[in-house]
Design an enzyme around this catalytic site. Structure first.
Site, PDB file in Angstrom:
ATOM      1  N   LYS A 140       0.841  -1.202   0.000  1.00 49.57           N
ATOM      2  CA  LYS A 140       0.000   0.000   0.000  1.00 49.57           C
ATOM      3  C   LYS A 140       0.877   1.253   0.000  1.00 49.57           C
ATOM      4  O   LYS A 140       0.623   2.204  -0.736  1.00 49.57           O
ATOM      5  CB  LYS A 140      -0.934  -0.014   1.231  1.00 49.57           C
ATOM      6  CG  LYS A 140      -2.025  -1.078   1.133  1.00 49.57           C
ATOM      7  CD  LYS A 140      -2.759  -1.341   2.453  1.00 49.57           C
ATOM      8  CE  LYS A 140      -3.754  -2.497   2.265  1.00 49.57           C
ATOM      9  NZ  LYS A 140      -4.486  -2.843   3.491  1.00 49.57           N
ATOM     10  N   ASP A 198     -11.623   2.277   4.156  1.00 52.77           N
ATOM     11  CA  ASP A 198     -12.051   0.897   3.904  1.00 52.77           C
ATOM     12  C   ASP A 198     -13.568   0.789   3.764  1.00 52.77           C
ATOM     13  O   ASP A 198     -14.077  -0.270   3.384  1.00 52.77           O
ATOM     14  CB  ASP A 198     -11.641   0.003   5.080  1.00 52.77           C
ATOM     15  CG  ASP A 198     -10.232  -0.560   4.945  1.00 52.77           C
ATOM     16  OD1 ASP A 198      -9.877  -0.992   3.841  1.00 52.77           O
ATOM     17  OD2 ASP A 198      -9.511  -0.574   5.960  1.00 52.77           O
ATOM     18  N   GLN A 213      -4.979  -1.777   9.668  1.00 45.55           N
ATOM     19  CA  GLN A 213      -4.777  -3.076   9.022  1.00 45.55           C
ATOM     20  C   GLN A 213      -5.330  -4.194   9.902  1.00 45.55           C
ATOM     21  O   GLN A 213      -5.014  -4.270  11.091  1.00 45.55           O
ATOM     22  CB  GLN A 213      -3.278  -3.280   8.739  1.00 45.55           C
ATOM     23  CG  GLN A 213      -2.951  -4.521   7.936  1.00 45.55           C
ATOM     24  CD  GLN A 213      -3.499  -4.504   6.517  1.00 45.55           C
ATOM     25  OE1 GLN A 213      -3.624  -3.458   5.889  1.00 45.55           O
ATOM     26  NE2 GLN A 213      -3.847  -5.664   5.998  1.00 45.55           N
TER      27      GLN A 213
HETATM   28  N1  GUN Z   1      -6.843  -7.054   5.942  1.00 45.10           N
HETATM   29  C1  GUN Z   1      -7.116  -7.793   4.844  1.00 45.10           C
HETATM   30  N2  GUN Z   1      -7.794  -7.060   3.940  1.00 45.10           N
HETATM   31  C2  GUN Z   1      -7.959  -5.833   4.488  1.00 45.10           C
HETATM   32  C3  GUN Z   1      -8.596  -4.635   4.035  1.00 45.10           C
HETATM   33  O1  GUN Z   1      -9.150  -4.550   2.941  1.00 45.10           O
HETATM   34  N3  GUN Z   1      -8.545  -3.584   4.890  1.00 45.10           N
HETATM   35  C4  GUN Z   1      -7.943  -3.655   6.106  1.00 45.10           C
HETATM   36  N4  GUN Z   1      -7.962  -2.573   6.869  1.00 45.10           N
HETATM   37  N5  GUN Z   1      -7.357  -4.753   6.548  1.00 45.10           N
HETATM   38  C5  GUN Z   1      -7.355  -5.831   5.746  1.00 45.10           C
END
Ligand code: GUN
Length: 277
Positions: A49, A116, A93
Site C-alpha cells: 500500500k 475501507d 490493518q
Molecule cells: N486485511 C485484509 N484485507 C484488508 C482490508 O481490505 N482492509 C484492512 N484494513 N485490513 C485488511
C-alpha cells in the site's frame, strides 16, 4: 478455455488515471495506515500500500504499534488522526491482536476518513443503497473488473462464498444493489457444490482451496478473492485455477487478479475522501 481477467492490467490503468488526477490537485491526499504487531501478511500488504501510494503521489504514513497496545490507547491514536486536518484517510490493518475488539476499533474511525468503508455509517449507507464515503476496497475492485470486461450483473445468479465483513458481506450487498440474485455461502453451508453449480458469477473469498471444477457451471464467471501460500510456499487462491479455467467463461488468476485491484481501489478511495473534505 476461459478468458483470463487481467486484474493487474486493469489496476495499472487505474494507477495511471490516478497519477494524472493527483497532478492536478493542489495538495497531496494523505493516507495513514496503522499496523499493530508484525503479522507477516499484514506487513506485506502494508508495504504494498505504501509503495503504491508513493508511485501515485499520495502521501502515506505508516504507524507501527506494539502487539500489546491497549485497546484504549489504539482508539486514542485513531482519534488523533480523525482530528488531524492533514490526514484524509485512515486505515487500520486487520486482523488485530486477540485482546483488541475489532468492532470497537472500527467504531473509532471517523466515517469521512474511513477509507475501507467499514464503519457503521458507511456500511449502513451501502445497505440502504446510498453512496457511502468510501466503498470497501476489495468488493469495489471485483465490481470494477466485472464492468471492465462488460460482464452483466443484473438478473444473474451471483454466489459469494465467504461471509467476512471485509469482503463477503459488503460484496453481496453491492451485487444486490446491481440487481444480481445473490446467494451467500459459508463454512456451515450444506451441499456447497449444489449451490455453486448454479452460479452465473461465482466469487470465492475464503482463504482455502475450496472451489473445484465439478462445482462450477459451464461458462460461469469465476472470481477468486482468496490469497494464501500453499504447502510449497507458492501464492495461490481459493480456486483450482488450472482445471476450472477449462470450463469457465472468465476467471481471475492469483496472483495478478483481484489483489492489485484492492490496492488500486484503496488509492482511489484515498483521493475521493480527500476531495470530499
Ligand atoms: N486485511 C485484509 N484485507 C484488508 C482490508 O481490505 N482492509 C484492512 N484494513 N485490513 C485488511
Amino acid at each position: 478455455m476461459a478468458i483470463i481477467i487481467d486484474g493487474k492490467g486493469v489496476a495499472d490503468k487505474i494507477t495511471e488515471q490516478l497519477k494524472q488526477k493527483i497532478s492536478q490537485l493542489q495538495d497531496k491526499p494523505h493516507l495513514a495506515v496503522i499496523q499493530i504487531g508484525n503479522n507477516a501478511a499484514s506487513t506485506l500488504y502494508v508495504n504494498l500500500k505504501k509503495k503504491k501510494a508513493e508511485e501515485i503521489g499520495i502521501k502515506s504514513t505508516v504507524i507501527s504499534l506494539d502487539e500489546n497496545i491497549a485497546e484504549k490507547e489504539l482508539i486514542c491514536k485513531i482519534e488523533e488522526l480523525n482530528n488531524d486536518n492533514s490526514v484524509h484517510a485512515v486505515l487500520v490493518q486487520l486482523p488485530l491482536p486477540k485482546h483488541i475488539n475489532e468492532n470497537n476499533i472500527i467504531k473509532a474511525i471517523a466515517p469521512n476518513k474511513d477509507v475501507d468503508g467499514f464503519t457503521a455509517q458507511n456500511t449502513g449507507d451501502l445497505f440502504n443503497g446510498i453512496k457511502p464515503k468510501a466503498y470497501p476496497c476489495t468488493p469495489k475492485g471485483v465490481l470494477k473488473l466485472l464492468k471492465e470486461y462488460n460482464i452483466e450483473i443484473q438478473g444473474k445468479h451471483a454466489v459469494v462464498v465467504g461471509r467476512s465483513n471485509i469482503v463477503g458481506k459488503p460484496l453481496a450487498i453491492m451485487l444486490l444493489n446491481e440487481h444480481a440474485t445473490v446467494t451467500i455461502c459459508h463454512s456451515k453451508t450444506k451441499n456447497l457444490p449444489e449451490i455453486t453449480k448454479q452460479a452465473d458469477i461465482l466469487i470465492s473469498a475464503v482463504g482455502k482451496k475450496v472451489i473445484f471444477k465439478d462445482m462450477v457451471k459451464k461458462d460461469a464467471v469465476v472470481i477468486d478473492v482468496g490469497i494464501f501460500k500453499d504447502e510449497n510456499n507458492k501464492t495461490t487462491g481459493d480456486v483450482d485455477f488450472e482445471n476450472v479455467k477449462e470450463i469457465a467463461a472468465y476467471i481471475t488468476p492469483v496472483p495478478k487478479g483481484v489483489g492489485p485491484m484492492t490496492i488500486a481501489c484503496l488509492m482511489e478511495n484515498t483521493i475521493e475522501l480527500y476531495e470530499q473534505q
